[in-house]
Design a protein around this motif. Structure first.
Motif, mmCIF file in Angstrom:
data_model
loop_
_atom_site.group_PDB
_atom_site.id
_atom_site.type_symbol
_atom_site.label_atom_id
_atom_site.label_comp_id
_atom_site.label_asym_id
_atom_site.label_seq_id
_atom_site.Cartn_x
_atom_site.Cartn_y
_atom_site.Cartn_z
ATOM 1 N N ALA A 40 23.110 54.955 -8.059
ATOM 2 C CA ALA A 40 22.357 53.696 -7.989
ATOM 3 C C ALA A 40 20.997 53.803 -8.667
ATOM 4 C CB ALA A 40 22.178 53.275 -6.540
ATOM 5 N N MET A 41 20.474 55.011 -8.765
ATOM 6 C CA MET A 41 19.146 55.195 -9.348
ATOM 7 C C MET A 41 19.194 55.584 -10.827
ATOM 8 S SD MET A 41 17.377 57.034 -6.071
ATOM 9 C CE MET A 41 15.696 56.996 -6.653
ATOM 10 N N GLN A 42 20.370 55.498 -11.453
ATOM 11 C CA GLN A 42 20.495 55.860 -12.871
ATOM 12 C C GLN A 42 19.680 54.951 -13.781
ATOM 13 O OE1 GLN A 42 24.636 55.950 -13.937
ATOM 14 N NE2 GLN A 42 24.632 58.172 -14.036
ATOM 15 N N ASN A 43 19.759 53.648 -13.550
ATOM 16 C CA ASN A 43 18.985 52.708 -14.362
ATOM 17 C C ASN A 43 18.736 51.422 -13.570
ATOM 18 O OD1 ASN A 43 21.209 50.835 -14.810
ATOM 19 N ND2 ASN A 43 21.997 52.289 -16.322
ATOM 20 N N GLU A 44 17.915 50.547 -14.125
ATOM 21 C CA GLU A 44 17.525 49.321 -13.429
ATOM 22 C C GLU A 44 18.712 48.389 -13.168
ATOM 23 O OE1 GLU A 44 14.556 48.129 -12.174
ATOM 24 O OE2 GLU A 44 13.582 50.038 -12.627
ATOM 25 N N ASP A 45 19.646 48.315 -14.103
ATOM 26 C CA ASP A 45 20.799 47.429 -13.949
ATOM 27 C C ASP A 45 21.646 47.842 -12.740
ATOM 28 O OD1 ASP A 45 22.503 45.322 -14.560
ATOM 29 O OD2 ASP A 45 23.666 46.496 -16.001
ATOM 30 N N PHE A 54 24.835 46.025 -1.688
ATOM 31 C CA PHE A 54 24.656 46.650 -0.381
ATOM 32 C C PHE A 54 24.012 45.686 0.608
ATOM 33 C CE2 PHE A 54 22.101 48.951 2.737
ATOM 34 C CZ PHE A 54 23.095 49.692 3.348
ATOM 35 N N ASN A 55 22.988 44.981 0.181
ATOM 36 C CA ASN A 55 22.289 44.085 1.101
ATOM 37 C C ASN A 55 23.205 42.989 1.634
ATOM 38 O OD1 ASN A 55 19.989 45.596 0.769
ATOM 39 N ND2 ASN A 55 19.047 44.197 -0.675
ATOM 40 N N LEU A 56 24.050 42.441 0.793
ATOM 41 C CA LEU A 56 24.988 41.409 1.263
ATOM 42 C C LEU A 56 26.037 41.993 2.202
ATOM 43 C CD1 LEU A 56 25.478 39.298 -1.973
ATOM 44 C CD2 LEU A 56 24.235 38.659 0.098
ATOM 45 N N ALA A 57 26.585 43.147 1.849
ATOM 46 C CA ALA A 57 27.576 43.789 2.720
ATOM 47 C C ALA A 57 26.938 44.218 4.039
ATOM 48 C CB ALA A 57 28.190 45.003 2.015
ATOM 49 N N PHE A 58 25.744 44.761 3.968
ATOM 50 C CA PHE A 58 25.032 45.209 5.165
ATOM 51 C C PHE A 58 24.734 44.031 6.092
ATOM 52 C CE2 PHE A 58 20.976 47.335 6.868
ATOM 53 C CZ PHE A 58 21.674 48.065 7.809
ATOM 54 N N ILE A 97 30.547 52.321 1.638
ATOM 55 C CA ILE A 97 31.807 52.480 0.898
ATOM 56 C C ILE A 97 32.029 51.302 -0.041
ATOM 57 C CG2 ILE A 97 34.319 52.518 1.158
ATOM 58 C CD1 ILE A 97 33.837 54.207 3.729
ATOM 59 N N LYS A 98 31.818 50.094 0.435
ATOM 60 C CA LYS A 98 32.015 48.913 -0.424
ATOM 61 C C LYS A 98 31.056 48.917 -1.604
ATOM 62 C CE LYS A 98 34.367 45.588 2.368
ATOM 63 N NZ LYS A 98 35.403 45.249 1.422
ATOM 64 N N THR A 99 29.823 49.344 -1.385
ATOM 65 C CA THR A 99 28.843 49.384 -2.471
ATOM 66 C C THR A 99 29.213 50.434 -3.502
ATOM 67 O OG1 THR A 99 27.114 48.628 -0.955
ATOM 68 C CG2 THR A 99 26.397 49.650 -3.014
ATOM 69 N N GLU A 100 29.589 51.613 -3.063
ATOM 70 C CA GLU A 100 29.970 52.667 -4.005
ATOM 71 C C GLU A 100 31.203 52.280 -4.813
ATOM 72 O OE1 GLU A 100 28.436 55.531 -5.057
ATOM 73 O OE2 GLU A 100 26.786 54.663 -3.912
ATOM 74 N N ARG A 101 32.155 51.650 -4.158
ATOM 75 C CA ARG A 101 33.348 51.186 -4.897
ATOM 76 C C ARG A 101 32.969 50.142 -5.937
ATOM 77 N NH1 ARG A 101 38.059 50.676 -0.298
ATOM 78 N NH2 ARG A 101 38.461 52.899 -0.172
ATOM 79 N N ALA A 102 32.094 49.220 -5.567
ATOM 80 C CA ALA A 102 31.669 48.176 -6.509
ATOM 81 C C ALA A 102 30.923 48.783 -7.694
ATOM 82 C CB ALA A 102 30.798 47.147 -5.793
ATOM 83 N N PHE A 107 30.484 50.010 -13.387
ATOM 84 C CA PHE A 107 29.675 50.856 -14.260
ATOM 85 C C PHE A 107 30.421 52.154 -14.556
ATOM 86 C CE2 PHE A 107 26.654 48.175 -12.041
ATOM 87 C CZ PHE A 107 25.806 47.760 -13.059
ATOM 88 N N ASN A 108 30.241 52.654 -15.776
ATOM 89 C CA ASN A 108 30.845 53.951 -16.106
ATOM 90 C C ASN A 108 29.879 55.076 -15.715
ATOM 91 O OD1 ASN A 108 28.913 54.075 -18.145
ATOM 92 N ND2 ASN A 108 30.350 53.564 -19.774
#
Length: 115
Positions: A40-45, A54-58, A97-102, A107-108
């Motif tokens: 998640a911290m790789q780039n701004e996008d 994450f915020n919506l799922a949370f 889990i849902k965020t990581e899957r998304a 993203f590659n």
């Protein structure tokens, strides 16, 4: 401690935190606030996508957790001990889990959007 007070201090606080995250998402990549995984911290996008997802799922799953814990507290004949905390753990785990899957679906490995 009353079952309702216990639920309010566990599941209720989790739901309040999810509302705060949803209303005040982090603006820039940082190490203090937001959805912080190496991917998640790789780039701004990816950062903005991951935090929005994450915020919506949370918000959704902590709300469901809160409702179920309140229902459990209202029908429980005995004092609640670990049961509301299971709902807390599940809400956080499912959101992660849902965020990581998304992230992996959109993203590659180099951090570029797939879709």
């Amino acid at each position: 401690m009353s079952a309702f007070i216990y639920v309010l201090t566990t599941n209720g606080v989790l739901f309040l935190i999810s509302i705060i995250f949803w209303k005040f998402p982090p603006k820039k990549i940082n190490r203090l606030y937001g959805y912080r995984t190496p991917k998640a911290m790789q780039n701004e996008d990816i950062w903005h996508f991951a935090n929005t997802t994450f915020n919506l799922a949370f918000l959704k799953y902590s709300g469901i957790s809160f409702v179920f814990a309140l229902l459990l507290a209202s029908i429980s004949a005995t004092e609640l001990t670990w049961q509301p905390m299971v709902f807390v753990a599940l809400a956080i785990l499912v959101s992660l889990i849902k965020t990581e899957r998304a992230i992996n679906e959109n993203f590659n490995d180099e951090g570029k959007r797939i879709k």
